[in-house]
Design an enzyme around this catalytic site. Structure first.
Site, PDB file in Angstrom:
ATOM      1  N   LYS A  68       0.829  -1.226   0.000  1.00  0.00           N
ATOM      2  CA  LYS A  68       0.000   0.000   0.000  1.00  0.00           C
ATOM      3  C   LYS A  68       0.857   1.266   0.000  1.00  0.00           C
ATOM      4  O   LYS A  68       0.795   2.079   0.930  1.00  0.00           O
ATOM      5  CB  LYS A  68      -0.961  -0.023   1.185  1.00  0.00           C
ATOM      6  CG  LYS A  68      -1.985  -1.159   1.106  1.00  0.00           C
ATOM      7  CD  LYS A  68      -3.085  -0.997   2.138  1.00  0.00           C
ATOM      8  CE  LYS A  68      -4.159  -2.061   2.035  1.00  0.00           C
ATOM      9  NZ  LYS A  68      -3.728  -3.395   2.499  1.00  0.00           N
ATOM     10  N   ARG A 212      -7.200 -15.793   7.348  1.00  0.00           N
ATOM     11  CA  ARG A 212      -7.527 -16.648   8.500  1.00  0.00           C
ATOM     12  C   ARG A 212      -8.267 -17.938   8.172  1.00  0.00           C
ATOM     13  O   ARG A 212      -7.945 -18.976   8.768  1.00  0.00           O
ATOM     14  CB  ARG A 212      -8.263 -15.824   9.562  1.00  0.00           C
ATOM     15  CG  ARG A 212      -7.307 -14.908  10.319  1.00  0.00           C
ATOM     16  CD  ARG A 212      -8.036 -13.831  11.064  1.00  0.00           C
ATOM     17  NE  ARG A 212      -8.660 -12.887  10.150  1.00  0.00           N
ATOM     18  CZ  ARG A 212      -9.374 -11.825  10.539  1.00  0.00           C
ATOM     19  NH1 ARG A 212      -9.549 -11.601  11.827  1.00  0.00           N
ATOM     20  NH2 ARG A 212      -9.887 -11.007   9.659  1.00  0.00           N
TER      21      ARG A 212
HETATM   22  O1  C5P Z   1      -8.044 -13.159   7.583  1.00  0.00           O
HETATM   23  P1  C5P Z   1      -8.756 -12.495   6.461  1.00  0.00           P
HETATM   24  O2  C5P Z   1      -9.183 -13.449   5.372  1.00  0.00           O
HETATM   25  O3  C5P Z   1      -9.868 -11.591   6.918  1.00  0.00           O
HETATM   26  O4  C5P Z   1      -7.640 -11.550   5.814  1.00  0.00           O
HETATM   27  C1  C5P Z   1      -7.874 -10.760   4.700  1.00  0.00           C
HETATM   28  C2  C5P Z   1      -6.606 -10.136   4.229  1.00  0.00           C
HETATM   29  O5  C5P Z   1      -6.935  -9.148   3.246  1.00  0.00           O
HETATM   30  C3  C5P Z   1      -5.815  -9.419   5.296  1.00  0.00           C
HETATM   31  O6  C5P Z   1      -4.437  -9.542   4.950  1.00  0.00           O
HETATM   32  C4  C5P Z   1      -6.270  -7.981   5.181  1.00  0.00           C
HETATM   33  O7  C5P Z   1      -5.283  -7.062   5.572  1.00  0.00           O
HETATM   34  C5  C5P Z   1      -6.523  -7.870   3.689  1.00  0.00           C
HETATM   35  N1  C5P Z   1      -7.464  -6.840   3.324  1.00  0.00           N
HETATM   36  C6  C5P Z   1      -8.761  -6.780   3.829  1.00  0.00           C
HETATM   37  N2  C5P Z   1      -9.611  -5.808   3.427  1.00  0.00           N
HETATM   38  C7  C5P Z   1      -9.202  -4.882   2.569  1.00  0.00           C
HETATM   39  C8  C5P Z   1      -7.910  -4.927   2.051  1.00  0.00           C
HETATM   40  C9  C5P Z   1      -7.062  -5.930   2.450  1.00  0.00           C
HETATM   41  O8  C5P Z   1      -9.158  -7.624   4.599  1.00  0.00           O
HETATM   42  N3  C5P Z   1     -10.039  -3.969   2.164  1.00  0.00           N
END
Ligand code: C5P
Length: 236
Positions: A68, A212
């Protein structure tokens, strides 16, 4: 422009949201051939994870460097030039016109693809107003998506809520990368607006970012395989 034919398995990007390089390498070994695309974000990058980009690329994996970036143009261009040499496939920058223009210049003709982050999903209209913006979230997302396309950015990171609209607006030209994905029945955690893998693909997502539900699963490999299967059936 989206890569014409995306391999089904490559559509799953697993976020290595782990505290150390050792933990990330152990997870990569556990996942084996089930995962071909990884995301490295702040947590791992600032814990010594940047060299993993080259290591994974050398091992035949694709890497999304979720860094980013946002700075003055010259700094962004030089930073992107360095990241382009790391073997990363995707890099995020905040979708400000100057920043996107500088990133596209830094990418040059390399294989790196620049993704614009339109509006962070933790921002609502009140947060934008507090930060001095006069547009609301949906108007700012649309403005930035159009600017990204005009500037020659390769894709956008967007929420499941935005993907249907952005798919119609810029989806034929830009890769749409969607986080906030939860297979049916899994824990949403802190994600408030979630979509299943099948819903997101049907809505127009090109790539799904999942952390996750895979890396915290009892059996990460089985979790990844189940998501790939769900993506494949949504594409049928
Ligand atoms: O664990 P989870 O599936 O929620 O993680 C989603 C990933 O996508 C994390 O690395 C988070 O930082 C990233 N992300 C997000 N939402 C956004 C941009 C990036 O959850 N808008």
């Amino acid at each position: 422009m989206p890569i014409a034919k995306i391999e089904t398995r490559d559509r799953l990007i697993v976020g290595l949201d782990l505290p150390s390089v050792e933990a990330a390498e152990a997870m990569i070994a556990r996942l084996g051939d089930s995962v071909t695309f990884y995301k490295i974000g702040y947590q791992l990058a600032y814990a010594g994870g940047l060299p993993l980009i080259r290591k994974l690329a050398n091992a035949g994996k694709k890497v999304f460097a979720d860094l980013k970036l946002h700075d003055i143009g010259n700094t962004v261009t030089k930073g992107v030039e360095s990241i382009a040499k790391s073997g990363a496939t995707f890099l995020t920058v905040h979708a400000y016109p100057q920043t996107m223009t500088a990133a596209v210049e830094g990418r040059g003709t390399s294989a790196l693809r620049i993704l614009g982050v339109t509006v962070l999903t933790s921002y609502n209209n009140a947060d934008l107003q507090e930060a001095g913006y006069r547009l609301d979230v949906s108007a700012l997302v649309e403005t930035r998506a159009r600017q990204a396309q005009a500037i020659g950015v390769d894709g956008l990171v967007c929420s499941g809520e935005e993907v249907t609209h952005l798919s119609k607006l810029v989806g034929s030209r830009l890769d749409l990368v969607v986080p906030g994905i939860r297979p049916a029945g899994s824990d949403a955690g802190d994600q408030k607006r979630v979509m299943t893998p099948g819903q997101a693909i049907k809505a127009g997502a090109d790539y799904l970012v999942v952390a996750r539900p895979v890396v915290a699963a009892t059996d990460p490999k089985a979790a990844a395989e189940a998501i790939v299967t769900e993506i494949a059936s949504a594409l049928d």
